[in-house]
Design a protein around this motif. Structure first.
Motif, mmCIF file in Angstrom:
data_model
loop_
_atom_site.group_PDB
_atom_site.id
_atom_site.type_symbol
_atom_site.label_atom_id
_atom_site.label_comp_id
_atom_site.label_asym_id
_atom_site.label_seq_id
_atom_site.Cartn_x
_atom_site.Cartn_y
_atom_site.Cartn_z
ATOM 1 N N LEU A 130 3.230 6.007 -2.010
ATOM 2 C CA LEU A 130 3.488 4.201 -1.516
ATOM 3 C C LEU A 130 4.487 3.846 -1.152
ATOM 4 C CD1 LEU A 130 2.290 2.672 -5.144
ATOM 5 C CD2 LEU A 130 1.315 2.729 -3.092
ATOM 6 N N ARG B 213 3.327 5.080 2.354
ATOM 7 C CA ARG B 213 2.413 3.547 2.641
ATOM 8 C C ARG B 213 3.435 3.039 3.170
ATOM 9 N NH1 ARG B 213 -1.758 2.695 -0.914
ATOM 10 N NH2 ARG B 213 -2.926 4.508 -0.452
ATOM 11 N N TYR C 106 -6.437 4.047 3.274
ATOM 12 C CA TYR C 106 -5.483 3.203 3.049
ATOM 13 C C TYR C 106 -5.412 2.797 1.406
ATOM 14 C CZ TYR C 106 -2.343 -0.859 3.645
ATOM 15 O OH TYR C 106 -1.088 -1.776 3.939
ATOM 16 N N THR C 107 -5.265 1.955 0.387
ATOM 17 C CA THR C 107 -5.047 1.554 -0.368
ATOM 18 C C THR C 107 -6.475 1.887 -1.226
ATOM 19 O OG1 THR C 107 -5.539 -0.655 0.827
ATOM 20 C CG2 THR C 107 -3.217 -0.799 -0.048
ATOM 21 N N THR D 147 -5.798 5.291 -2.636
ATOM 22 C CA THR D 147 -5.367 5.044 -4.389
ATOM 23 C C THR D 147 -5.809 4.818 -5.660
ATOM 24 O OG1 THR D 147 -3.334 4.520 -3.189
ATOM 25 C CG2 THR D 147 -2.727 4.588 -4.850
ATOM 26 N N SER E 296 -3.369 -0.903 -8.091
ATOM 27 C CA SER E 296 -3.498 -2.383 -7.918
ATOM 28 C C SER E 296 -2.151 -3.406 -6.972
ATOM 29 C CB SER E 296 -4.183 -3.533 -7.925
ATOM 30 O OG SER E 296 -5.230 -3.242 -8.287
ATOM 31 N N ASN F 135 -0.040 -0.950 -5.045
ATOM 32 C CA ASN F 135 -0.832 -1.555 -3.697
ATOM 33 C C ASN F 135 0.343 -2.550 -2.853
ATOM 34 O OD1 ASN F 135 -1.901 1.026 -3.324
ATOM 35 N ND2 ASN F 135 -3.713 0.023 -3.960
ATOM 36 N N LYS F 136 0.089 -3.315 -3.606
ATOM 37 C CA LYS F 136 0.869 -4.958 -3.464
ATOM 38 C C LYS F 136 2.210 -5.131 -2.871
ATOM 39 C CE LYS F 136 -2.204 -8.135 -5.777
ATOM 40 N NZ LYS F 136 -2.402 -9.418 -7.000
ATOM 41 N N THR G 118 2.969 -2.802 0.034
ATOM 42 C CA THR G 118 2.354 -3.422 1.471
ATOM 43 C C THR G 118 2.531 -5.019 1.995
ATOM 44 O OG1 THR G 118 0.314 -4.104 0.401
ATOM 45 C CG2 THR G 118 -0.236 -2.026 1.128
#
Ligand code: TMP
Length: 217
Positions: A72, A75, A98-99, A102, A118, A121-122, A125
């Motif tokens: 992350l 990312r 990308y996401t 993961t 999730s 990830n939010k 990004t």
């Protein structure tokens, strides 16, 4: 082209042919007269490429969440320094992973909770998510049959791990039918590229990035 660009990601298990598709699509998008930026994860910036080295090429046994936070961190750098600036310039961005990687690898593969991943990830990004994702699907043994040279830390995981990742990708695709398109990775690279080009072209027309009649290819 509209103000904001168009973000595409390519996903799949080891040896699925992501890079070949990435370069084929890059050429195609350029032939449409659009500007393209390509990137990969983990990676994309000098810093994130160093993190990639840590994640894939250190033999230390790291905690699964340590792996997540490193991915992350890489990312976040890729999004803020490469992906978002390019999208703001109206460019097409194509990322090799990308996401969804993961969710597939750390979620389905390692068994970490998808909800938490999730959310992370939010956060990492700032909700910059792809409009279109290609998952190249093929049997795990076929993918590994194409691998040359030494395997990295994640590639060395047992066969069952990679089976879980493959099935995880297919489940993710079922949950996001509009965004995620599954391509049959046992087809020839030319057939794969043709199919991906058709799908991408349709999406670019829908989003007003190109006009329908303008391009026949
Ligand atoms: P590759 O880009 O050469 O396929 O290698 C990247 C490796 O990193 C691959 O084994 C998948 C792994 N990976 C994850 O486990 N989670 C992630 O979020 C990402 C981006 C990659």
């Amino acid at each position: 082209m509209g103000r904001f660009g168009f973000f595409v990601t390519i996903e799949g298990i080891e040896g699925s042919g992501k890079s070949t598709l990435l370069y084929g699509l890059k050429e195609y998008v350029e032939s449409l007269g659009l500007e393209v930026v390509i990137t990969r994860e983990p990676g994309g910036t000098t810093f994130a490429e160093s993190v990639r080295q840590l994640i894939l090429h250190k033999d230390d046994d790291i905690d699964p969440w340590t792996e997540v936070f490193l991915l992350l961190a890489a990312r976040r750098e890729n999004v803020t320094k490469v992906i978002l600036p390019a999208l703001r310039d109206g460019k097409v961005v194509i990322s090799d992973r990308y996401t969804d990687s993961t969710l597939a690898y750390q979620g389905y593969g390692r068994g970490l909770p998808l909800k938490k991943l999730s959310l992370l990830n939010k956060m990492a990004t700032s909700k910059v998510f792809p409009r279109l994702t290609f998952i190249i699907d093929l049997p795990v043994e076929r993918g590994f049959g194409r691998k040359k040279g030494d395997l990295d830390r994640i590639e060395r995981e047992e066969l069952e791990f990679h089976e879980r990742v493959r099935n995880g990708y297919l489940l993710l695709a079922r949950k996001a039918k509009k965004r995620i398109k599954v391509l049959d990775g046992t087809k020839s690279p030319e057939e794969l590229l043709d199919e991906a080009k058709r799908i991408l072209k349709k999406a670019l027309i829908e989003k007003g990035k190109i006009r329908e009649k303008q391009y026949e290819g």
